[in-house]
Design a protein around this motif. Sequence first.
Motif: not given
Length: 345
Positions: A148-162
């Motif tokens: 899936m693709r998220f319309g977010a930059a990598i850092d926010h995606a990583v943090i959102g995940l953890m």
Amino acid sequence: MVEMAAPLREAWYYALPGHKLRPGRMLARIMLGEPLLIGRDRLGAVFALRDICPHRGMKLSAGAFDGREIECCYHGWRFDRDGRCTAIPSLVEGQAFDLARIAVASYPAREVQGNVWVFFGSDPSAAPDIPVLDGFAESAAPRLVETMRFGAAIDHAVIGLMDPAHGPFVHSAWWWRSRRSIHEKEKAFAPSPWGFTMSRHAPSSNSRAYRLLGGAPETEIAFRLPSVRIEEIRAGRYRVTNLTALTPIDDTTTEINHCIYWTAPWLSALKPVLRPYVRAFLRQDRDIMERQQQGLRFDPVLSLIDDSDTQARWYYRLKQEYRRARAEQRPFDNPVKPRTLRWRS
Ligand code: FES
Ligand SMILES: [Fe+2]
């Protein structure tokens, strides 16, 4: 000067599940803002090249691939899988032109446990290695992959995940948990290669789905640079491992690949039921992160608090230390110290 938010270089990133690339095929991808051609030669080996013809800039992936060489669709220049130019059809007999002067940049590419990874940088030998999942053969492949693709930059995606605190608000659903199920948690963390690990523990009793496994399940969750999370669930003699890899596509888009491996054969029967759950879960994360963008556009100062955002802080520190270590050509010194974190979720 590298911008802090830029994706980490000198790192392997998840490109795609191997089954999407049959022998003799190639496809175009954008990763870290760079155009890539990812192919599988007729012997089955994967490779990656810059998807730009050095002649006049045509996308090489728009041309033809015979399993050995790629032919550009514009003037027919040919390249092997290492990017070396092997033919320029317009050359006339006697025109001395050294083909070795022409080359397409190539990226290290590897297939591990059914996934293709591509290296961005100059020296893979000092980089975090591609994760190999315990208890699964080198030739194993994920039983289920959701992309899936998220319309977010990598850092926010990583943090959102953890992020451990968003569960009751973002993932509330009748089949998972409700907001009212929020309760205190205490988890022990320790540094692990290129990241940190939430030590083996019994999952919270409100994670009803785990009970499907039978036995007393235990889970361990590891994060490692640049953006990989591995969740290992063991129940009795069975093992289910979730490999979640985030890949920066460009500055505003991140792709998530959630790969599930399992050893319990009967779980395969549940696949049609499992997939919609996984999708629903990822969609909830995608939707919240995309809504968050509306606020992040204004470049607000963020307040990461202890203990629920400690993992996010560790991520930033790990990233910074890795960058420094590579720039100073010294060994990586993991900044995470063993610690127990407590939060309500
Ligand atoms: S642009 Fe590729 S051969 Fe001319
Ligand atoms: Fe989430």
